[in-house]
Design a protein around this motif. Structure first.
Motif, PDB file in Angstrom:
ATOM      1  N   SER A  96      -2.518   3.105  -0.334  1.00 23.14           N
ATOM      2  CA  SER A  96      -1.767   4.350  -0.240  1.00 23.14           C
ATOM      3  C   SER A  96      -0.767   4.563  -1.373  1.00 23.14           C
ATOM      4  CB  SER A  96      -1.046   4.425   1.112  1.00 23.14           C
ATOM      5  OG  SER A  96      -1.983   4.533   2.167  1.00 23.14           O
ATOM      6  N   SER A  97       0.232   3.694  -1.510  1.00 23.35           N
ATOM      7  CA  SER A  97       1.276   3.925  -2.500  1.00 23.35           C
ATOM      8  C   SER A  97       0.746   4.086  -3.919  1.00 23.35           C
ATOM      9  CB  SER A  97       2.320   2.805  -2.451  1.00 23.35           C
ATOM     10  OG  SER A  97       3.091   2.898  -1.270  1.00 23.35           O
ATOM     11  N   PRO A  98      -0.158   3.211  -4.372  1.00 24.46           N
ATOM     12  CA  PRO A  98      -0.671   3.395  -5.732  1.00 24.46           C
ATOM     13  C   PRO A  98      -1.313   4.757  -5.941  1.00 24.46           C
ATOM     14  CG  PRO A  98      -1.263   1.233  -4.907  1.00 24.46           C
ATOM     15  CD  PRO A  98      -0.700   1.986  -3.751  1.00 24.46           C
ATOM     16  N   ASN A  99      -2.000   5.258  -4.924  1.00 24.26           N
ATOM     17  CA  ASN A  99      -2.726   6.516  -5.087  1.00 24.26           C
ATOM     18  C   ASN A  99      -1.875   7.744  -4.836  1.00 24.26           C
ATOM     19  OD1 ASN A  99      -5.776   6.214  -5.741  1.00 24.26           O
ATOM     20  ND2 ASN A  99      -5.231   4.448  -4.472  1.00 24.26           N
ATOM     21  N   TRP A 100      -0.951   7.686  -3.874  1.00 22.01           N
ATOM     22  CA  TRP A 100      -0.020   8.808  -3.753  1.00 22.01           C
ATOM     23  C   TRP A 100       0.802   8.925  -5.027  1.00 22.01           C
ATOM     24  CZ3 TRP A 100      -1.550  12.037  -0.466  1.00 22.01           C
ATOM     25  CH2 TRP A 100      -1.911  11.717   0.840  1.00 22.01           C
ATOM     26  N   ALA A 101       1.271   7.786  -5.552  1.00 23.26           N
ATOM     27  CA  ALA A 101       2.066   7.804  -6.780  1.00 23.26           C
ATOM     28  C   ALA A 101       1.271   8.400  -7.933  1.00 23.26           C
ATOM     29  CB  ALA A 101       2.532   6.392  -7.125  1.00 23.26           C
ATOM     30  N   SER A 102       0.017   8.011  -8.061  1.00 21.67           N
ATOM     31  CA  SER A 102      -0.812   8.539  -9.140  1.00 21.67           C
ATOM     32  C   SER A 102      -1.072  10.031  -8.957  1.00 21.67           C
ATOM     33  CB  SER A 102      -2.145   7.783  -9.207  1.00 21.67           C
ATOM     34  OG  SER A 102      -1.948   6.451  -9.626  1.00 21.67           O
TER      35      SER A 102
END
Length: 318
Positions: A96-102
């Motif tokens: 989640s975090s890596p992809n929301w951030a991206s």
């Protein structure tokens, strides 16, 4: 003596005329500034914006694979009236975090630093704004259009540090059953220029009942109904025809997890429809997670930060 008097009188006359001209110029400048300041912001924005309102509505854990097994009529109506791909690729890991951030920050994990679901970046970001975060789409809209109305409603607390909440006018965590109602109230009152509505499902169902299960598909139908309520509210607010809608997700899943390299985990939907969006249906151009921010930036005519890394899906626009 008489000649000096005439010369003095002539110079005095010139000074008087000069002062009169300066006064007229000053008054004209004031009038022009007043007219410019009173000109509708709409006219200024329309020169650069493809639409005055953008709604990013996203579902955590929504894998493209499920579209073969669900109806989701509101989602499919947007697909039929816009452009979409089921091949938007996550960054790795497919968490989640890596992809929301991206998605929000227009760059891969190596740049923004979020490579896990921790409390902060576990890799030093390549650049930080004065807000202490990597520049997001919300930040650059705020910097370049300070009067833009920016709102967000989210379910998972991990979203807040990823969006740069200091760039928002309104950014609130909400219970899943209230997300639609809270979003609708804000939309009707403020008519935001950019709004993010982020559900933390079907991820919960994926972790409990599993991906590719009846419970997972049922939850997607329920979320589609929530989407329908939000779209109806946008119509009631009178801004539907001047809006662009992006429906997407951070990652999919496999069995009861995600984070790996399977297509079920990495392939996510990206659906875009609305004002100035072509009705081309499915497109084949490659798309990465961080291209979402670039696409939104093009809608608003924003200058892209040098530290971003991606491209807009320009082909979807008229």
């Amino acid at each position: 003596m008489y000649g000096k008097f005439l010369l003095t009188l002539y110079i005095y006359s010139l000074l008087i005329n000069l002062l009169i001209l300066m006064k007229k110029f000053f008054l004209l400048s004031i009038i022009m500034l007043a007219v410019a300041s009173c000109a509708p912001k709409q006219a200024q924005q329309d020169k650069e914006w493809k639409a005055e309102h953008v709604f990013l509505i996203a579902f955590d854990g929504w894998g493209s694979y499920c579209m073969d097994s669900v109806q989701m009529p509101n989602t499919r109506a947007l697909m039929a009236n816009g452009a979409f791909t089921f091949k938007k690729r996550t960054v790795l890991p497919s968490d989640s975090s890596p992809n929301w951030a991206s998605m929000f920050a227009g760059a891969p994990t190596e740049f923004h630093g979020w490579s896990n679901n921790g409390d902060g970046p576990d890799v030093e970001p390549i650049y930080l704004t004065e807000n202490g975060t990597f520049p997001t789409i919300f930040y650059i809209l705020r910097k370049q259009f300070p009067e833009a109305v920016i709102g967000g409603v989210y379910e998972w607390g991990g979203i807040k540090p990823l969006v740069d909440y200091k760039s928002f006018d309104y950014c609130v965590k909400e219970d899943p059953a209230k997300i639609a109602a809270t979003s609708i109230a804000y939309i009707k009152e403020k008519k935001p220029n950019l709004m993010a509505v982020i559900y933390d499902d079907p991820d919960h169902v994926g972790h409990s009942a599993g991906h590719d299960t009846p419970a997972y598909y049922q939850r997607m139908e329920e979320l589609d109904a929530c989407l329908g309520e939000i779209l109806a509210a946008i119509k009631e607010a009178g801004i539907y025809d001047n809006s662009i809608f992006i429906i997407t997700s951070d990652h999919g899943g496999f069995k009861t997890g995600h984070g790996g390299r399977t297509n079920m985990e990495m392939d996510t939907p990206f659906i875009i429809a609305g004002k100035n969006v072509k009705k081309t249906g499915e497109f084949v151009e490659a798309m990465m997670q961080y291209d979402t921010a670039h696409t939104i930036a093009e809608i608003f005519g924003l200058e892209i930060p040098q530290v971003w890394n991606g491209k807009s899906m320009s082909h979807v626009f008229e």
